[in-house]
Design a protein around this motif. Structure first.
Motif, mmCIF file in Angstrom:
data_model
loop_
_atom_site.group_PDB
_atom_site.id
_atom_site.type_symbol
_atom_site.label_atom_id
_atom_site.label_comp_id
_atom_site.label_asym_id
_atom_site.label_seq_id
_atom_site.Cartn_x
_atom_site.Cartn_y
_atom_site.Cartn_z
ATOM 1 N N ILE A 1 50.111 -66.134 22.760
ATOM 2 C CA ILE A 1 49.030 -67.080 22.465
ATOM 3 C C ILE A 1 48.544 -67.744 23.756
ATOM 4 O O ILE A 1 47.337 -67.949 23.950
ATOM 5 C CB ILE A 1 49.486 -68.139 21.436
ATOM 6 N N SER A 2 49.469 -68.027 24.679
ATOM 7 C CA SER A 2 49.034 -68.680 25.920
ATOM 8 C C SER A 2 48.172 -67.732 26.757
ATOM 9 O O SER A 2 47.282 -68.168 27.464
ATOM 10 C CB SER A 2 50.229 -69.200 26.714
ATOM 11 N N ARG A 3 48.425 -66.425 26.640
ATOM 12 C CA ARG A 3 47.613 -65.463 27.400
ATOM 13 C C ARG A 3 46.260 -65.194 26.755
ATOM 14 O O ARG A 3 45.263 -65.037 27.441
ATOM 15 C CB ARG A 3 48.360 -64.129 27.541
ATOM 16 N N HIS B 1 48.976 -60.963 20.027
ATOM 17 C CA HIS B 1 48.765 -59.522 20.197
ATOM 18 C C HIS B 1 50.071 -58.824 19.831
ATOM 19 O O HIS B 1 51.039 -58.834 20.585
ATOM 20 C CB HIS B 1 48.369 -59.224 21.654
ATOM 21 N N LYS B 2 50.084 -58.229 18.639
ATOM 22 C CA LYS B 2 51.349 -57.753 18.062
ATOM 23 C C LYS B 2 52.041 -56.689 18.902
ATOM 24 O O LYS B 2 53.249 -56.735 19.093
ATOM 25 C CB LYS B 2 51.110 -57.217 16.643
ATOM 26 N N LEU C 1 45.847 -51.476 20.835
ATOM 27 C CA LEU C 1 46.336 -51.427 22.213
ATOM 28 C C LEU C 1 45.886 -52.660 22.984
ATOM 29 O O LEU C 1 46.621 -53.193 23.797
ATOM 30 C CB LEU C 1 45.832 -50.157 22.907
ATOM 31 N N LEU C 2 44.660 -53.092 22.719
ATOM 32 C CA LEU C 2 44.128 -54.249 23.447
ATOM 33 C C LEU C 2 44.124 -55.486 22.543
ATOM 34 O O LEU C 2 43.920 -55.376 21.337
ATOM 35 C CB LEU C 2 42.698 -53.957 23.922
ATOM 36 N N PRO C 3 44.360 -56.652 23.141
ATOM 37 C CA PRO C 3 44.402 -57.868 22.323
ATOM 38 C C PRO C 3 43.015 -58.322 21.862
ATOM 39 O O PRO C 3 42.017 -58.039 22.518
ATOM 40 C CB PRO C 3 44.998 -58.897 23.281
ATOM 41 N N SER C 4 42.983 -59.018 20.738
ATOM 42 C CA SER C 4 41.800 -59.767 20.338
ATOM 43 C C SER C 4 41.946 -61.127 21.038
ATOM 44 O O SER C 4 43.000 -61.735 20.986
ATOM 45 C CB SER C 4 41.840 -59.908 18.813
#
Lengths: 184, 284
Positions: free
Chosen positions: A122-124, A129-130, A162-165
């Motif tokens: 969450i901080s990133r 991002h599972k 693969l990539l975070p939301s």
């Protein structure tokens, strides 16, 4: 087992937990409804109502060191069962956070590691991002292979991105971490 | 018909691992001329992990969402976990003046949060308005185990909030499915234990699955993406039945409204059951 001795400081732990949780824990009459309803009590080393009793007896070290406070997932089933509306999940939150703050021995370090990975994610990104959480958790636990089949199946079903939301306003997210420190 | 627009908080699961829940929700509501406007740049609701280890941070995360969502319209929340976290933060900030002042100072304006609208509350209203009347029998007698997980359980401070007990049964029956009585409808799925203590989560999920099979269900219907995922990934029993998200099943009742893509993402393949019950997603 060491006998419990009562003195002028016995109630201090109870008051500290009560101040953090506002749970009304002295309303507990130890009917065991919470422990009977808890879906995970069979895996805990101390039953949820016994945690409350131990707080009342000032048994701080034993309470902060038990597995129960980590195996509790906060599903609130205990609160539904409780005839006196004791907020047991809030007590567990307060105990976990006290254990972390005071550096008490952690009975379930893997569970704490998982929570920390979620908070780091969450901080990133401002969101979770599972895939990243799972990978970092597995690395930290040195357990890369136990769920590899599952991970591959989830990837093939496009269940893991693969990539975070992400939140685009990164500064706002960092500011929330500072604000959080003041709200504790 | 004029489109009604709601502001919408999808949350991390519906935005990623549970895209099929999100897509089916949008598709289902779209059929009834309801549109969703995602809150711009929303962040994590405060998640159960954050709440477990850092209550202050969980409150800060939830607060930002409550501050950036438009205050003049209800905020639709489809994830029961997010709904609980945002709802708890709303109550805490309303009750604790010192914390409220601090967040008001942080966001530089007065705290006037939108009303939170649970997806079930909206659905209940839609049913009450008779929107499902033309859909009787559409689910062809599908036998379902309605699964709420922990979504009906709340902390004592939220006891007076709306309760949606029985809504899956009621809605499913009105669309022609057969909801069954079973013992595990409100049994927690294990949430994060599925990652950090998989054996405990598996034992739990296997009990839930076995209970549904024993009751004679052909599938489990859940309203939570986390429950959906845990039931699918941690059930290691050989006797498994498909798990559907509530909005997927609702969309199936509207012919041609469901996408086959949603069901391809399931880890327990629902295709044979859908074929057997003559329920085809059939949208090219």
């Amino acid at each position: 087992m060491t006998p419990v001795t009562f003195d002028d400081t016995t109630h201090e732990f109870l008051e500290a937990v009560e101040n953090m949780s506002h749970a009304g824990l002295n309303r507990c009459w130890h009917c065991l409804a919470c422990s009977g309803g808890c879906p995970f009590s069979r895996d805990m080393d101390v039953l949820p109502n016994a945690v409350i009793r131990m707080i009342q007896f000032g048994m701080k070290a034993q309470v902060l060191g038990c597995s129960t406070i980590w195996l509790c997932v906060g599903c609130n089933t205990c609160s539904v069962e409780c005839p006196n509306a004791v907020d047991i999940a809030a007590i567990m939150d307060a105990l976990r956070q006290t254990a972390i703050r005071e550096g008490a021995p952690i009975a379930e370090p893997g569970i704490l590691e998982f929570h920390n990975q979620v908070v780091d994610s969450i901080s990133r990104h401002g969101r979770t991002h599972k895939l990243e959480i799972m990978m970092r958790y597995k690395l930290a636990e040195r357990d890369l292979f136990s769920d590899i089949d599952l991970g591959l199946r989830m990837l093939s079903k496009r269940k893991l991105d693969l990539l975070p939301s992400k939140v685009s306003d990164k500064k706002a997210v960092q500011a929330l971490f500072r604000l959080g420190g003041e709200l504790s | 018909m004029k489109t009604i627009r709601y502001s919408y908080f999808p949350g991390c699961s519906l935005a990623t691992t549970a895209k099929e829940n999100n897509a089916s929700l949008i598709s289902f509501l779209g059929h009834f001329d309801m549109g969703l406007d995602e809150v711009k740049d929303w962040n994590c609701c405060g998640s159960s992990s954050t709440h477990s280890v850092n209550s202050g941070l969980a409150l800060a995360l939830a607060s930002r969402n409550l501050f950036i969502a438009p205050e003049d319209r209800p905020l639709l929340v489809a994830c029961p976990g997010c709904h609980l976290r945002l709802g708890q933060a709303r109550i805490e900030l309303a009750a604790d003046e010192k914390k409220r002042r601090r967040v008001e100072q942080h966001f530089n304006r007065e705290f006037r949060p939108p009303r939170l609208l649970h997806f079930f509350e909206l659905l209940s209203k839609m049913g009450g308005d008779g929107l499902f009347n033309g859909l009787k029998g559409k689910l062809n007698g599908l036998k379902i185990a309605p699964y709420y997980g922990c979504m009906l359980a709340r902390p004592p401070k939220m006891n007076r909030e709306k309760n949606h007990h029985g809504l899956i049964e009621k809605t499913m029956a009105s669309l022609g499915a057969q909801p069954l009585q079973w013992s595990y409808a409100s049994r927690c799925c294990g949430t994060f234990l599925s990652v950090s203590r998989p054996r405990i989560a598996s034992a739990q999920v296997n009990r839930i699955m076995a209970g549904a099979v024993r009751a004679g269900a052909e599938c489990i219907v859940t309203a939570c993406a986390m429950c959906h995922l845990n039931l699918e990934i941690r059930c290691d029993s050989s006797h498994r039945i498909p798990v559907f998200h509530f909005s997927e099943i609702l969309s199936l009742a509207l012919e041609g409204n469901a996408s086959p893509d949603w069901f391809r993402r399931h880890l327990i393949d629902p295709a044979p059951l859908l074929a057997r019950r003559n329920l085809s997603p059939c949208n090219p």
